[in-house]
Design an enzyme around this catalytic site. Structure first.
Site, PDB file in Angstrom:
ATOM      1  N   GLU A  52       0.822  -1.206   0.000  1.00 26.34           N
ATOM      2  CA  GLU A  52       0.000   0.000   0.000  1.00 26.34           C
ATOM      3  C   GLU A  52       0.860   1.262   0.000  1.00 26.34           C
ATOM      4  OE1 GLU A  52      -2.181  -2.957   2.771  1.00 26.34           O
ATOM      5  OE2 GLU A  52      -0.160  -2.608   2.008  1.00 26.34           O
ATOM      6  N   THR A 201      24.014 -34.186  -0.663  1.00 22.45           N
ATOM      7  CA  THR A 201      23.939 -33.496  -1.946  1.00 22.45           C
ATOM      8  C   THR A 201      25.086 -32.503  -2.099  1.00 22.45           C
ATOM      9  OG1 THR A 201      21.532 -33.727  -2.040  1.00 22.45           O
ATOM     10  CG2 THR A 201      22.504 -31.998  -3.388  1.00 22.45           C
ATOM     11  N   GLY A 296      18.582 -34.788  -1.178  1.00 24.15           N
ATOM     12  CA  GLY A 296      18.613 -36.159  -1.632  1.00 24.15           C
ATOM     13  C   GLY A 296      17.535 -37.009  -1.000  1.00 24.15           C
ATOM     14  N   THR A 298      17.554 -39.100   1.516  1.00 23.19           N
ATOM     15  CA  THR A 298      17.455 -39.138   2.981  1.00 23.19           C
ATOM     16  C   THR A 298      16.626 -37.976   3.509  1.00 23.19           C
ATOM     17  OG1 THR A 298      19.602 -40.256   3.158  1.00 23.19           O
ATOM     18  CG2 THR A 298      18.773 -39.144   5.130  1.00 23.19           C
TER      19      THR A 298
END
Length: 366
Positions: A52, A201, A296, A298
């Site tokens: 706004e 990862t 990953g 897991t």
């Protein structure tokens, strides 16, 4: 201008701010008078200034402050009514001379929760709870869930072969899906304020996980690394952006924690055995309301088993790897179908040679 048309423009602005406002809602505002759009605004990155305030400033700059008197403000969420870092938006609308406010839903923030509408009505402003509720709730879902539960909204992305594998038996995974699908992933990243991965990862791929679309580099989400033993290398690409959060046991590994902090990361304490639910709670404490998970198997399994996945985006490539490939999920120890997590399909689409399906969590199993 019809209420539907005005709200459609405001919702489009709110949509553009998704993933950029942290714990604050991504709101859009359009100010109209005599069918002329005077000003537009959306919540700024980080959550302030509010939509706004920006729309009022835009209108005043373009047409002068007097043009605002008697105008209508289309806002995708009830204007705030409390003093924080800035004065209330409801007060700003009143002082500008706005005659009508159209908004689809109230703000669940207890500091607002109807007070914004009440202040506007007490000032003589016509308040209409107008169209766009469904669309506004979809855009504001991370904020609304955070307000209701204290937990971020989690979108889990998986990319698998036709037989549900994410890598070959040797660990090769690039690329299961094609370039068009990877472009879509970049867009999905931009719509969340944080991206979550596990340490596996990071160590296997050293991913950047940024947004590599033209003009959208600034929309890259903040990395969150689930790393109990703090094995993240200080040279990891995810730390290069300077806003990474590493969640692990800093008390047990003070030297590793210090090295990560020296590399620019924030390290949050989490003892060994911390649940996925607790991990998300830590993310919320650091201001993250919308999380995109590219971790990953897991990490994905932990989120699903604890019922923490709100949206599932599943990319499927045309290859078949076989039973010796790496599965998308670890064992869930489910003996009966009635106990399996269920998701409801929202959409399915062909992207180049691949397919993507989007699913949302079922509240009740069939």
């Amino acid at each position: 201008m019809t209420p539907e048309r005005g709200m459609t423009m405001a919702l489009a602005l709110a949509h553009r701010g998704q993933g950029c406002t942290g714990r604050n809602p991504s709101v859009g505002c359009v100010i109209v008078r005599n069918d002329r759009v005077l000003g537009r605004g959306r919540t700024a990155e980080g959550g302030r200034p509010h939509a706004e305030t920006r729309a009022l400033a835009d209108a005043a700059q373009r047409y002068g402050a007097e043009a605002l008197r008697g105008a209508t403000a289309f806002v995708t969420l009830e204007p705030c009514a409390h003093y924080g870092h800035t004065p209330p938006c409801a007060t700003a609308l009143i002082e500008a001379g706005i005659a009508q406010v159209i908004a689809p839903i109230p703000d669940p923030d207890p500091r607002v929760a109807g007070k914004g509408f009440a202040i506007l009505r007490e000032a003589g402003i016509d308040v209409i709870i107008g169209p766009g509720e469904r669309e506004a709730r979809a855009i504001l879902a991370p904020y609304l869930r955070m307000r209701a539960t204290g937990r971020p909204t989690v979108t889990l992305k998986l990319a698998t072969t036709l037989d549900g594998k994410i890598a070959t038996r040797t660990g090769e995974s690039q690329w299961i899906t094609g370039a068009d699908a990877r472009q879509r992933v970049h867009l999905l990243r931009a719509q969340s304020d944080a991206i979550l991965v596990g340490i596996g990862t990071v160590l296997a791929d050293d991913p950047g996980l940024d947004v590599r679309l033209p003009g959208m580099a600034e929309s890259s989400p903040a990395p969150i690394i689930a790393d109990r033993a703090l094995r993240t290398p200080p040279t990891a690409r995810l730390l290069a952006r300077g806003k990474a959060l590493v969640v692990g046991d800093a008390e047990a590994h003070p030297d590793r924690a210090a090295a990560l902090r020296d590399a620019g990361a924030t390290v949050a304490q989490a003892a060994s055995g911390t649940s996925a639910t607790a991990l998300l709670g830590i993310a919320a404490q650091y201001g993250h309301a919308s999380i995109f998970c590219e971790g990953g198997a897991t990490l994905a399994t932990a989120l699903i088993s604890e019922d923490c996945v709100d949206h599932l985006v599943w990319f499927t490539g045309g290859a078949i790897i076989g039973a010796d490939g790496r599965g998308a999920l670890d064992p869930l120890d489910i003996d009966h179908l009635a106990d399996a997590p269920h998701f409801r399909q929202v959409s399915v689409q062909t992207i180049g040679p691949d397919m993507v399906s989007v699913w949302t969590r079922e509240q009740e199993t069939p």
